[in-house]
Design a protein around this motif. Structure first.
Motif, mmCIF file in Angstrom:
data_model
loop_
_atom_site.group_PDB
_atom_site.id
_atom_site.type_symbol
_atom_site.label_atom_id
_atom_site.label_comp_id
_atom_site.label_asym_id
_atom_site.label_seq_id
_atom_site.Cartn_x
_atom_site.Cartn_y
_atom_site.Cartn_z
ATOM 1 N N ALA A 1 26.737 -31.513 54.318
ATOM 2 C CA ALA A 1 28.176 -30.906 54.539
ATOM 3 C C ALA A 1 27.944 -29.727 54.564
ATOM 4 C CB ALA A 1 29.105 -31.475 53.280
ATOM 5 N N VAL A 2 28.152 -29.292 54.716
ATOM 6 C CA VAL A 2 28.610 -27.521 54.795
ATOM 7 C C VAL A 2 28.099 -26.889 56.157
ATOM 8 C CG1 VAL A 2 28.793 -25.262 53.943
ATOM 9 C CG2 VAL A 2 29.200 -26.948 52.352
ATOM 10 N N GLY A 3 26.898 -27.472 55.651
ATOM 11 C CA GLY A 3 25.768 -27.112 56.731
ATOM 12 C C GLY A 3 26.466 -27.824 58.350
ATOM 13 N N TYR A 4 26.996 -28.986 57.986
ATOM 14 C CA TYR A 4 27.782 -29.709 59.440
ATOM 15 C C TYR A 4 28.685 -29.025 59.602
ATOM 16 C CZ TYR A 4 30.113 -33.597 61.727
ATOM 17 O OH TYR A 4 30.646 -34.291 62.733
ATOM 18 N N LEU A 5 29.526 -28.643 58.895
ATOM 19 C CA LEU A 5 30.959 -27.324 58.919
ATOM 20 C C LEU A 5 30.843 -26.928 59.434
ATOM 21 C CD1 LEU A 5 33.458 -27.289 58.571
ATOM 22 C CD2 LEU A 5 33.161 -26.113 56.384
ATOM 23 N N ALA A 6 29.313 -25.671 59.540
ATOM 24 C CA ALA A 6 28.500 -24.456 60.016
ATOM 25 C C ALA A 6 28.432 -25.013 61.486
ATOM 26 C CB ALA A 6 27.591 -24.194 59.740
ATOM 27 N N ASP A 7 27.970 -25.957 61.670
ATOM 28 C CA ASP A 7 27.623 -26.184 63.054
ATOM 29 C C ASP A 7 29.063 -26.116 64.113
ATOM 30 O OD1 ASP A 7 24.849 -26.360 62.286
ATOM 31 O OD2 ASP A 7 25.111 -28.581 62.139
ATOM 32 N N ARG A 8 29.771 -27.028 63.032
ATOM 33 C CA ARG A 8 31.401 -27.727 64.393
ATOM 34 C C ARG A 8 31.898 -26.475 64.120
ATOM 35 N NH1 ARG A 8 33.782 -32.546 60.882
ATOM 36 N NH2 ARG A 8 34.998 -32.316 62.617
ATOM 37 N N LEU A 9 31.947 -25.369 63.309
ATOM 38 C CA LEU A 9 32.600 -24.241 63.547
ATOM 39 C C LEU A 9 31.371 -23.392 64.829
ATOM 40 C CD1 LEU A 9 33.964 -22.894 59.959
ATOM 41 C CD2 LEU A 9 35.057 -24.089 61.690
ATOM 42 N N ALA A 10 30.118 -23.288 64.740
ATOM 43 C CA ALA A 10 29.595 -22.275 65.804
ATOM 44 C C ALA A 10 29.731 -23.141 67.673
ATOM 45 C CB ALA A 10 28.365 -22.839 65.476
ATOM 46 N N ARG A 11 29.837 -24.669 67.328
ATOM 47 C CA ARG A 11 29.789 -24.977 67.987
ATOM 48 C C ARG A 11 31.884 -24.667 69.204
ATOM 49 N NH1 ARG A 11 27.118 -29.096 66.450
ATOM 50 N NH2 ARG A 11 29.040 -30.430 65.809
ATOM 51 N N LEU A 12 32.498 -24.369 68.064
ATOM 52 C CA LEU A 12 34.081 -24.053 68.358
ATOM 53 C C LEU A 12 33.677 -22.681 68.846
ATOM 54 C CD1 LEU A 12 36.990 -25.519 68.770
ATOM 55 C CD2 LEU A 12 36.750 -24.794 65.985
ATOM 56 N N GLY A 13 32.851 -21.804 68.525
ATOM 57 C CA GLY A 13 32.962 -20.606 68.862
ATOM 58 C C GLY A 13 33.351 -19.626 68.123
ATOM 59 N N VAL A 14 33.564 -20.030 67.312
ATOM 60 C CA VAL A 14 34.527 -18.719 65.754
ATOM 61 C C VAL A 14 33.382 -18.131 65.676
ATOM 62 C CG1 VAL A 14 34.853 -19.035 63.072
ATOM 63 C CG2 VAL A 14 36.028 -20.898 64.511
ATOM 64 N N GLY B 1 21.534 -34.472 51.774
ATOM 65 C CA GLY B 1 22.771 -33.888 50.940
ATOM 66 C C GLY B 1 21.987 -32.585 51.120
ATOM 67 N N THR B 2 21.087 -32.591 51.615
ATOM 68 C CA THR B 2 20.849 -30.893 51.278
ATOM 69 C C THR B 2 20.768 -30.378 52.665
ATOM 70 O OG1 THR B 2 18.253 -31.298 51.618
ATOM 71 C CG2 THR B 2 19.875 -31.315 49.351
ATOM 72 N N ASP B 3 20.499 -28.639 52.745
ATOM 73 C CA ASP B 3 20.116 -28.215 54.308
ATOM 74 C C ASP B 3 19.535 -27.199 53.681
ATOM 75 O OD1 ASP B 3 20.851 -26.431 56.894
ATOM 76 O OD2 ASP B 3 21.855 -28.006 57.051
ATOM 77 N N ALA B 4 18.574 -26.677 54.849
ATOM 78 C CA ALA B 4 17.200 -25.644 54.448
ATOM 79 C C ALA B 4 18.271 -24.478 54.355
ATOM 80 C CB ALA B 4 16.166 -26.094 54.763
ATOM 81 N N ARG B 5 18.764 -24.440 55.494
ATOM 82 C CA ARG B 5 19.505 -23.042 55.905
ATOM 83 C C ARG B 5 19.998 -22.282 55.458
ATOM 84 N NH1 ARG B 5 22.416 -25.230 60.884
ATOM 85 N NH2 ARG B 5 22.993 -26.858 59.302
ATOM 86 N N LEU B 6 20.914 -22.931 54.417
ATOM 87 C CA LEU B 6 21.499 -22.589 52.954
ATOM 88 C C LEU B 6 21.005 -22.194 52.093
ATOM 89 C CD1 LEU B 6 24.093 -25.284 52.763
ATOM 90 C CD2 LEU B 6 24.329 -23.390 54.201
ATOM 91 N N ASP B 7 19.289 -22.174 52.039
ATOM 92 C CA ASP B 7 18.241 -21.805 51.512
ATOM 93 C C ASP B 7 17.938 -20.323 51.249
ATOM 94 O OD1 ASP B 7 19.643 -23.390 49.898
ATOM 95 O OD2 ASP B 7 17.666 -25.242 49.868
ATOM 96 N N GLN B 8 18.325 -19.811 53.183
ATOM 97 C CA GLN B 8 17.148 -18.987 53.423
ATOM 98 C C GLN B 8 17.910 -17.624 53.377
ATOM 99 O OE1 GLN B 8 16.840 -20.011 57.737
ATOM 100 N NE2 GLN B 8 15.093 -21.494 57.305
ATOM 101 N N VAL B 9 18.841 -17.910 52.601
ATOM 102 C CA VAL B 9 19.930 -16.230 52.480
ATOM 103 C C VAL B 9 19.630 -14.851 51.032
ATOM 104 C CG1 VAL B 9 22.328 -15.107 52.670
ATOM 105 C CG2 VAL B 9 22.045 -17.192 53.753
#
Length: 484
Positions: free
Chosen positions: A399-412, A452-460
């Motif tokens: 869900a956090v990754g989905y939020l990040a995608d939406r914010l990125a598409r918006l231009g944040v 329920g997971t997003d691999a991008r959040l584990d790459q930091v």
């Protein structure tokens, strides 16, 4: 006698939207049936509606909190949650809705007129509605939004067809008691009446309401006496009746000077409302003069003396006695005729149609400003990003990754880079603050992982804020490495 309430403070709370459901269809021999989580139901609205059987705000005086029901959560099998029931509160005709700062939000005139006092929260989308090419089986759903909460002030500005105005102890309440079945408090001292008394009068086929306006004295339009609190009730009266005390023992008063003093107050009073729902200036309202207490011999002589003066002004004049009922019948018929003439010239107000006024928005739909309380931090404002944050379950990485995608598409993301945001900078959206991680790719193809997971959040690899705070406590000897 029931209490008269004409001003209340009302706390309204709309219903919360139901959460969406994250579910996968399960059936024998179909292990990968796909997402089938339903959407949550919308929360109920709180609506104020003008009712024909409500005449005061007494109910809201004792029940100052109103809350609509919540929407229910979605379920598997593509079953959406039920919407919350709207809470419809009936208010008297002529109720004005204001916010706590005194701004007029609605002028409710006409049976059936509605005003949405609090908007219900949106229901969250289920994972069936969130499925896409990138996320064919989302392991999350969106949360329902909280309903709107507001504090409103309700004022009643419509009391009667005929408004009785006059000095204290002029006999206004006595007239109401003999013209109708109302039983107001009557005594021989000034300011006996502390609230308007309302009565229903039947004259032939005409039924109209009459009320006295207490506490009018010179200076009432500036707040003296009780007049300022109740002058608003004559803003929509069809007829204004001057009740004159012809038996007053005050050497500085006489019927003509009393009427002139009250006319000056009516002219000085500025109605709070204007426009289609107002009847214009009080100075233009039809007048009638009632010379009261004619049962007293000296008062009858004085009434005959001042009668020509009032007739010169073009006002109907009636000499009456509330004690002996002398002259009441002609007065009643005259008032009924004036009310009928007003009703013929002013048909009942139709329910006002809702007017949709589009809100001007910038192209991006959001703004980014520097956080004044956090050095190097930023605040993102905007209806869409703030709503998305409220809908996100932050305990679900997908869900956090989905939020990040939406914010990125918006231009944040691009806007933060242009404003010089550094890795780890505090970014606040709505009620949520988080550390900005530009290394976490957003808006790119999602790597398929477990639900329920997003691999991008584990790459930091950068140390997070919570870990840095714990390390600081370890250096100070306030915690150990095993506690983290």
């Amino acid at each position: 006698m029931s209490r008269f309430i004409d001003r209340v403070v009302l706390h309204v709370s709309a219903g919360k939207g139901g959460n969406g459901c994250a579910s996968v269809h399960r059936e024998k021999f179909k292990p990968l049936g796909g997402p089938d989580g339903g959407n949550g139901g919308n929360g109920g609205d709180v609506i104020l509606e003008v009712g024909g059987n409500v005449h005061t705000l007494l109910d809201f005086h004792f029940h100052q909190h109103a809350k609509a029901t919540n929407g229910t959560q979605g379920a598997g099998g593509n079953r959406s949650g039920a919407n919350g029931n709207d809470l419809v509160l009936e208010v008297p005709d002529g109720t004005v809705v204001l916010d706590t700062e005194g701004n007029v939000l609605a002028d409710l005139v006409g049976i059936g007129t509605r005003f949405v006092a609090a908007q219900g929260g949106r229901g969250g989308l289920g994972n069936a509605s969130l499925a896409s090419k990138a996320r064919k089986a989302p392991g999350f759903a969106l949360l329902g939004e909280e309903g709107e909460e507001r504090e409103l002030v309700l004022e009643l500005k419509s009391v009667a067809d005929v408004g009785l105005v006059g000095f204290p102890s002029a006999g206004k309440s006595s007239l109401v008691s003999v013209l109708s079945a109302a039983k107001p408090k009557i005594a021989d001292y000034p300011f006996t009446t502390l609230v308007p008394n309302l009565g229903v009068v039947q004259s032939g086929d005409t039924t109209f309401t009459v009320a006295d306006v207490p506490g009018l004295i010179p200076g009432a339009s500036q707040g003296r006496g009780l007049g300022l609190d109740f002058l608003r009730h004559i803003e929509r009266c069809a007829v204004l009746a001057h009740v004159v005390d012809c038996a007053t023992l005050d050497p500085g008063r006489d019927p003509i000077s009393d009427v002139d003093a009250l006319e000056a107050e009516l002219a000085a009073y500025q109605p709070a409302l204007s426009g289609d729902n107002s009847l214009g200036d009080l100075a233009d309202r039809p007048r009638i003069v009632v010379l009261n207490k004619a049962d007293v011999p000296d008062a009858a002589e004085l009434a005959e003396f001042v009668l020509p003066e009032f007739e010169k002004r073009g006002w109907p004049v009636f000499t009456v006695s509330a004690v002996t009922h002398e002259g009441l019948r002609p007065l009643t018929f005259a008032l009924a005729k004036m009310v009928e003439e007003y009703r013929a010239a002013h048909p009942p107000a139709e329910p006002t149609r809702p007017v949709i006024r589009p809100v001007a928005r910038n192209e991006s739909g959001f703004s980014v400003v520097a956080d004044p309380d956090v050095p190097g931090g930023f605040i993102v404002r905007g209806e869409r990003p703030e709503r998305w944050v409220r809908q996100t379950a932050f305990d679900n990485d997908e869900a956090v990754g989905y939020l990040a995608d939406r914010l990125a598409r918006l231009g944040v993301e691009d806007k933060l880079v242009k404003m010089g945001a550094e890795p780890g900078a505090s970014v606040t959206i709505g009620d949520v603050s988080f550390d900005w991680e530009p290394q976490t790719a957003a808006g790119v193809d999602v790597v398929r992982t477990g639900r329920g997971t997003d691999a991008r959040l584990d790459q930091v690899d950068r140390v997070g804020a919570e870990e840095r705070r714990h390390a600081k406590k370890v250096r100070r000897g306030l915690a150990s490495d095993d506690d983290f």
